[in-house]
Scaffold this active site. Structure first.
Site, PDB file in Angstrom:
ATOM      1  N   LYS A  13       0.815  -1.216   0.000  1.00  0.00           N
ATOM      2  CA  LYS A  13       0.000   0.000   0.000  1.00  0.00           C
ATOM      3  C   LYS A  13       0.849   1.267   0.000  1.00  0.00           C
ATOM      4  O   LYS A  13       0.445   2.278  -0.563  1.00  0.00           O
ATOM      5  CB  LYS A  13      -1.032  -0.001   1.122  1.00  0.00           C
ATOM      6  N   ARG A  88      -5.913   2.327  12.456  1.00  0.00           N
ATOM      7  CA  ARG A  88      -5.671   0.890  12.626  1.00  0.00           C
ATOM      8  C   ARG A  88      -6.585   0.260  13.666  1.00  0.00           C
ATOM      9  O   ARG A  88      -6.566  -0.948  13.854  1.00  0.00           O
ATOM     10  CB  ARG A  88      -4.225   0.647  13.046  1.00  0.00           C
ATOM     11  N   ARG A 127      12.880  -8.768   1.603  1.00  0.00           N
ATOM     12  CA  ARG A 127      13.299  -7.432   1.200  1.00  0.00           C
ATOM     13  C   ARG A 127      14.332  -6.902   2.203  1.00  0.00           C
ATOM     14  O   ARG A 127      14.413  -7.373   3.330  1.00  0.00           O
ATOM     15  CB  ARG A 127      12.106  -6.476   1.032  1.00  0.00           C
ATOM     16  N   ARG A 160      15.063  -5.414   8.164  1.00  0.00           N
ATOM     17  CA  ARG A 160      14.477  -4.630   9.264  1.00  0.00           C
ATOM     18  C   ARG A 160      13.817  -5.559  10.280  1.00  0.00           C
ATOM     19  O   ARG A 160      13.218  -6.563   9.895  1.00  0.00           O
ATOM     20  CB  ARG A 160      13.418  -3.659   8.719  1.00  0.00           C
ATOM     21  N   ARG A 171       2.584  -9.087  13.380  1.00  0.00           N
ATOM     22  CA  ARG A 171       1.913  -7.900  12.839  1.00  0.00           C
ATOM     23  C   ARG A 171       0.634  -8.289  12.105  1.00  0.00           C
ATOM     24  O   ARG A 171      -0.390  -7.608  12.196  1.00  0.00           O
ATOM     25  CB  ARG A 171       2.843  -7.145  11.877  1.00  0.00           C
TER      26      ARG A 171
END
Ligand SMILES: [Zn+2]
Length: 214
Positions: A13, A88, A127, A160, A171
């Protein structure tokens, strides 16, 4: 155009928000970017947020609402904006509604980009970020290079904390439990546009524009 961009972490997104932002010339407001910048600058907000985010937990509502309120009152938001990563929780959605009402904004739309969870885990875990400039690359993009394509830093790639598999799963869990009610909240108001995020960046963007320009 006033948009909320909605979707699980890793659904792409942020990338779509940037494309829409330049297409419609409206600011892309990423609460994640604002928080990461604060962490980098070691502000009070940053220090508070860092501890929470590295655990994969959500930053408290009052902090998030404060950030959004401050940002939406800036001049560049007058003709529109794209909010990415907020609200959220249902509480944040209710608070955002109050804020928008105060600002006489009624034409908000929520874009819901959805994707398969296993695909998301795979995408994020493969990534890497550059620790110098913060840009994010797929493993394929940096396969044969020892320097960052964006800033030329050497050996600066890292995974990360919030892209690590176990953190991603946490998450996604948090997203499913606390954020899906937000979707229902906006569905009741008839403001949701859903789109499949599994295609390429261009494909998803094409579909999005088709809907938005209709
Ligand atoms: Zn770099």
């Amino acid at each position: 155009m006033r948009l909320l961009l909605f979707g699980a972490p890793g659904v792409g997104k942020g990338t779509q928000a940037k494309l829409l932002s330049s297409k419609f010339n409206i600011p892309h407001i990423s609460t994640g970017d604002i928080l990461r910048q604060a962490v980098k600058d070691e502000t009070e907000l940053g220090k508070k947020a860092q501890e929470i985010m590295s655990r994969g937990d959500l930053v408290p509502d009052d902090v998030m609402i404060g950030i959004i309120k401050y940002r939406l009152h800036k001049n560049d938001c007058q003709s529109g904006f794209i909010i990415d990563g907020f609200p959220r929780t249902t509480n944040q959605a209710v608070e955002l509604d109050k804020l928008l009402q105060e600002m006489n904004i009624t034409d908000i739309k929520l874009i819901n980009i959805f994707a398969d969870e296993e695909e998301i885990v795979h995408r994020l875990n493969s990534r890497r970020a550059c620790k110098v400039c913060g840009n994010i690359f797929t493993l394929a993009e940096i396969e044969n290079s020892d320097h960052c394509p964006n800033c030329n830093a050497r050996e600066s790639f890292y995974l990360r904390d919030d892209d690590k598999q176990e953190v991603v799963r946490k998450r996604l869990d948090i997203f499913r439990k606390s954020t899906e009610p937000v979707l229902k909240y906006y569905e009741k108001q008839g403001k949701v546009i859903s789109i499949n995020g599994l295609g390429s960046v261009d494909e998803v963007n094409f579909e999005l524009l088709k809907i938005l320009l209709n």
